[in-house]
Design a protein around this motif. Structure first.
Motif, PDB file in Angstrom:
ATOM      1  N   LYS A 219       0.835  -1.209   0.000  1.00  0.00           N
ATOM      2  CA  LYS A 219       0.000   0.000   0.000  1.00  0.00           C
ATOM      3  C   LYS A 219       0.866   1.254   0.000  1.00  0.00           C
ATOM      4  CE  LYS A 219      -3.953  -1.802   2.555  1.00  0.00           C
ATOM      5  NZ  LYS A 219      -4.644  -1.760   3.858  1.00  0.00           N
ATOM      6  N   ALA A 220       1.922   1.236   0.817  1.00  0.00           N
ATOM      7  CA  ALA A 220       2.794   2.411   0.903  1.00  0.00           C
ATOM      8  C   ALA A 220       3.491   2.660  -0.431  1.00  0.00           C
ATOM      9  CB  ALA A 220       3.820   2.209   2.017  1.00  0.00           C
TER      10      ALA A 220
ATOM     11  N   GLY B  49       3.734  14.960  -0.908  1.00  0.00           N
ATOM     12  CA  GLY B  49       2.495  14.388  -1.427  1.00  0.00           C
ATOM     13  C   GLY B  49       2.034  13.150  -0.680  1.00  0.00           C
ATOM     14  N   ILE B  50       2.821  12.664   0.256  1.00  0.00           N
ATOM     15  CA  ILE B  50       2.455  11.473   1.034  1.00  0.00           C
ATOM     16  C   ILE B  50       2.078  11.927   2.440  1.00  0.00           C
ATOM     17  CG2 ILE B  50       3.218   9.250   1.920  1.00  0.00           C
ATOM     18  CD1 ILE B  50       2.997   9.358  -1.124  1.00  0.00           C
ATOM     19  N   LYS B  51       0.886  11.547   2.850  1.00  0.00           N
ATOM     20  CA  LYS B  51       0.427  11.899   4.186  1.00  0.00           C
ATOM     21  C   LYS B  51       0.461  10.661   5.087  1.00  0.00           C
ATOM     22  CE  LYS B  51      -2.404  15.729   2.787  1.00  0.00           C
ATOM     23  NZ  LYS B  51      -3.686  16.340   2.762  1.00  0.00           N
ATOM     24  N   TYR B  52       0.522  10.918   6.375  1.00  0.00           N
ATOM     25  CA  TYR B  52       0.554   9.828   7.342  1.00  0.00           C
ATOM     26  C   TYR B  52      -0.774   9.088   7.345  1.00  0.00           C
ATOM     27  CZ  TYR B  52       0.782   7.357  11.764  1.00  0.00           C
ATOM     28  OH  TYR B  52       0.762   6.383  12.711  1.00  0.00           O
ATOM     29  N   ASP B  53      -0.692   7.771   7.258  1.00  0.00           N
ATOM     30  CA  ASP B  53      -1.873   6.910   7.330  1.00  0.00           C
ATOM     31  C   ASP B  53      -1.670   5.982   8.520  1.00  0.00           C
ATOM     32  OD1 ASP B  53      -3.996   5.224   7.029  1.00  0.00           O
ATOM     33  OD2 ASP B  53      -3.514   4.588   5.000  1.00  0.00           O
ATOM     34  N   PRO B  54      -2.567   6.022   9.537  1.00  0.00           N
ATOM     35  CA  PRO B  54      -2.366   5.183  10.726  1.00  0.00           C
ATOM     36  C   PRO B  54      -2.365   3.683  10.417  1.00  0.00           C
ATOM     37  CG  PRO B  54      -4.183   6.740  11.046  1.00  0.00           C
ATOM     38  CD  PRO B  54      -3.715   6.904   9.658  1.00  0.00           C
TER      39      PRO B  54
ATOM     40  N   LEU C 262       7.248   3.794   7.362  1.00  0.00           N
ATOM     41  CA  LEU C 262       8.139   2.790   6.797  1.00  0.00           C
ATOM     42  C   LEU C 262       9.313   3.478   6.107  1.00  0.00           C
ATOM     43  CD1 LEU C 262       5.439   0.505   5.163  1.00  0.00           C
ATOM     44  CD2 LEU C 262       6.728   0.010   7.231  1.00  0.00           C
ATOM     45  N   GLY C 263      10.446   2.814   6.068  1.00  0.00           N
ATOM     46  CA  GLY C 263      11.603   3.281   5.319  1.00  0.00           C
ATOM     47  C   GLY C 263      11.675   2.577   3.984  1.00  0.00           C
TER      48      GLY C 263
END
Length: 172
Positions: free
Chosen positions: A34-35, A113-118, A123-124
């Motif tokens: 997903k990431a 453009g990437i937001k935090y998703d709980p 992730l690295g």
């Protein structure tokens, strides 16, 4: 001295490969997929273990990582975002003598453009960038395969110059 204006000496971006080594299968692989899908906009694939590691509980053929390859114009746009996440600075030791650059990003939410998703968490990932010149295809063709001559290879200095000119990268 080689003619740097020759069309055969022109360097271009071939691909950007993003990789997340998860180390275990199951939900962690789906989360990493997903990431990477959200970062690249492409469909990512799981990478299987090449051998068994009993101490780590990993069996041969078990998915333990996720990777995605981006080519063309999308690769340029993705690389610009990745370089922005690194603050437009790359380590000079990240380059090899074949036109490849590799670097890591500690937190994927640093990418613009990437937001935090709980559900995903933080992730690295690792990014591998491949630069090529016209004529590099002789390495992969099916008939009369050959290596690229040493005067046609992309040196680390040429790769640094290309990235600083095209993407505004500074080197530490």
């Amino acid at each position: 001295m080689a003619n740097k204006d020759s069309i055969m000496k022109k360097i271009r971006l071939e691909k950007v490969v993003l990789n997340m080594g998860v180390g275990k299968s199951g939900d962690a692989i789906e989360t990493a997929k997903k990431a990477l899908d959200s970062i690249s906009g492409k469909k990512s694939c799981a990478r299987d273990a090449k051998g068994t590691q009993r101490d780590w509980g990993v069996r041969k053929g078990e998915p333990i990582g996720v990777a995605v390859t981006v080519r063309g114009e999308d690769a340029g746009k993705l690389l610009q975002r990745l370089i922005d996440a690194k603050g437009k600075k790359l380590n000079g030791r990240s380059f090899d003598d074949f036109g490849n650059v590799s670097f890591g990003i500690r937190e994927h939410i640093d990418i613009p453009g990437i937001k935090y998703d709980p559900q995903i968490g933080i992730l690295g990932l690792e990014a591998a960038v491949t630069l090529v010149r016209p004529g590099f295809g002789i390495r992969f063709r099916s008939r009369h395969k050959a290596s690229v001559g040493k005067h046609h290879r992309i040196s680390s200095d040429e790769a640094k110059e290309f990235l600083s000119r095209e993407f505004g990268v500074a080197f530490v």
